[in-house]
Motif scaffolding. Structure first.
Motif, short mmCIF file in Angstrom:
data_model
loop_
_atom_site.label_atom_id
_atom_site.label_comp_id
_atom_site.label_asym_id
_atom_site.label_seq_id
_atom_site.Cartn_x
_atom_site.Cartn_y
_atom_site.Cartn_z
N ASN A 35 0.85 -1.19 0.00
CA ASN A 35 0.00 0.00 0.00
C ASN A 35 0.89 1.24 0.00
O ASN A 35 1.38 1.68 1.04
N GLY A 36 1.09 1.80 -1.19
CA GLY A 36 1.86 3.03 -1.33
C GLY A 36 0.98 4.24 -1.57
O GLY A 36 1.47 5.28 -2.03
N GLY A 44 -9.08 -10.80 0.48
CA GLY A 44 -8.38 -9.63 -0.03
C GLY A 44 -8.56 -9.45 -1.52
O GLY A 44 -9.68 -9.39 -2.03
N LEU A 45 -7.45 -9.40 -2.24
CA LEU A 45 -7.49 -9.19 -3.69
C LEU A 45 -8.22 -10.34 -4.37
O LEU A 45 -7.97 -11.52 -4.09
N ASP A 46 -9.16 -9.99 -5.26
CA ASP A 46 -9.99 -10.97 -5.96
C ASP A 46 -10.73 -11.89 -4.99
O ASP A 46 -11.07 -13.03 -5.32
N VAL A 84 -7.97 0.44 -0.95
CA VAL A 84 -6.95 0.04 -1.94
C VAL A 84 -7.34 -1.27 -2.61
O VAL A 84 -7.25 -1.41 -3.84
N LEU A 85 -7.80 -2.23 -1.84
CA LEU A 85 -8.22 -3.51 -2.42
C LEU A 85 -9.42 -3.32 -3.36
O LEU A 85 -9.50 -3.95 -4.41
N SER A 86 -10.34 -2.43 -2.97
CA SER A 86 -11.49 -2.16 -3.83
C SER A 86 -11.03 -1.58 -5.17
O SER A 86 -11.50 -1.97 -6.24
N ILE A 87 -10.08 -0.63 -5.12
CA ILE A 87 -9.55 -0.02 -6.34
C ILE A 87 -8.89 -1.09 -7.22
O ILE A 87 -9.11 -1.15 -8.44
N LEU A 88 -8.07 -1.94 -6.61
CA LEU A 88 -7.33 -2.95 -7.37
C LEU A 88 -8.27 -3.97 -8.00
O LEU A 88 -7.95 -4.57 -9.03
#
Length: 416
Positions: free
Chosen positions: A85-86, A198-200, A176-180
């Motif tokens: 997370n940057g 988390g992701l996917d 951030v996860l929602s954006i990705l």
């Protein structure tokens, strides 16, 4: 003291330079990174767990969650990704984007090394700062031969660099996860841990930039040498963003647990209240006996206000900006923060109903929002009313404290 050539930030160190080592003349390319730090060791998941437990390593974002517990919560198999997370959207903080811009290989070492250990096929780095993103892409290109658009491979791990918005709430982990995942740049109402979903929708290890840089240092030093500085309960070093009424602002690396007064003296801070943790943090009326530890220091922000500006006027400026950053998905944030902005405007003009309404709204907003933004904003404002009580009395009595608002607290669009 080192003044960087490639950014306006200033880097300084009290004690041993670890994260900032080798940056005396600017950005460290792969050759200088390896000359400074050496090769990254290939460690197992068990080794990372043992190291983080022994060193007591905590995440270097706002929550300060123990890394070992996060690793333990991941399943044995099926981990989708390691996410860096940057999206450092706190207006005061500069430490994470500085690491990405000047020490990108240290961050990549921490992320790819952990991904290999966890069996995660990819690393995704979410970043909203253009300079940091460009530095990252150059760094990944330096260490790989298989390059596609924004996607690379490094030692068997896919690396993706994803651009994200710079809004305050967009830097929260779930946002951030929602954006990705292609969703909106806001935290969802459900509070599911990334290690579970988390992701996917699959288990993901997510932490902020400095955490991965610390992992890279820990992997090289081992827990004993890593723990040779700092607190016994939380050893190592930490990065602090120093701002406000100080002679030497910038990013400072110090041992954990350093006295706040030592830092303030070192950077030439003016006397006056100090804000710890940024705009979701708290104000300190005095600094004697305060040590900089998590979670109090939170995202590593130390801001000296000085004594020549109007404290409550400064806070009101920030309150307006915080209200503008609402995700608009719940009443406490959308309406509550807006009401508090109005309350502070009225109490600044000497209207006692402004103070009364602020007290009432500060009791209603926390604990009811869909994300942490209303809670953190309320904490910042409630702390200000307590610490600046003398100034509050002057405003309520005469309509002014006699000092102009100088803009010491930076907000987007203002001076750093």
């Amino acid at each position: 003291m080192t003044i960087l050539q490639e950014t306006p930030q200033q880097l300084r160190v009290i004690g041993e330079a670890r994260l900032l080592a080798g940056l005396d003349s600017g950005r460290a390319d792969l050759a200088r990174h390896l000359w400074t730090h050496g090769e990254q060791p290939q460690l197992t998941r068990e080794a990372y767990t043992t190291l983080t437990e022994e060193a007591g390593l905590k995440g270097r974002g706002g929550a300060g969650f123990p890394v070992a517990l996060k690793l333990a919560d991941l399943p044995a198999k099926g981990i989708e990704a390691v996410v860096v997370n940057g999206s450092e959207s706190e207006p005061v903080s500069r430490k994470d984007r500085l690491l990405l811009a000047l020490a990108p290989h240290l961050v990549l070492d921490g992320a790819t090394g952990l991904a290999r250990a966890l069996g995660a096929p990819r690393v995704v780095i979410a970043v909203h700062d253009a300079t940091a993103a460009a530095s990252l892409r150059a760094a990944v290109a330096e260490r790989t031969t298989d390059e596609a658009e924004h996607r690379y491979r490094s030692d068997g791990v896919d690396i993706q660099i994803a651009d994200t918005p710079g809004r305050f709430v967009a830097g929260e982990a779930r946002a951030v996860l929602s954006i990705l995942d292609g969703g909106p740049a806001v935290p969802p109402g459900r509070r599911t841990l990334p290690t579970r979903q988390g992701l996917d929708g699959r288990p993901t290890f997510l932490s902020n930039v400095e955490t991965f840089a610390q992992l890279a240092v820990l992997a090289r030093l081992g827990s004993r040498q890593f723990s040779a500085t700092g607190l016994r309960s939380e050893p190592g070093t930490q990065l602090l963003t120093i701002a406000g009424a100080v002679q030497r602002p910038g990013v400072l690396e110090t041992p954990t647990g350093i006295p706040l007064d030592t830092v303030l003296q070192y950077v030439g801070a003016e006397a006056g209240p100090v804000l710890l943790g940024g705009y979701h943090g708290t104000w300190l009326p005095q600094t004697d006996g305060v040590t900089l530890t998590r979670p109090q220091v939170s995202a590593g922000i130390v801001l000296a206000l000085g004594s020549t500006t109007c404290p409550l006027g400064e806070v009101h400026r920030v309150a307006r900006w915080l209200a503008s950053q609402s995700a608009g998905q719940c009443g406490p944030c959308l309406f509550g923060l807006g009401a508090l902005v109005d309350d502070f405007a009225r109490l600044l003009q000497g209207d006692p109903t402004g103070w009364q309404d602020a007290q009432r709204h500060l009791g209603l907003v926390p604990g009811r929002g869909a994300c942490a933004h209303p809670d953190g904003s309320s904490r910042f404002l409630a702390s200000a009313l307590e610490v600046f009580s003398d100034d509050l009395d002057r405003h309520l009595t005469t309509g002014t404290c006699g000092r102009a608002v100088q803009g010491v607290l930076p907000v987007p669009g203002g001076a750093w």
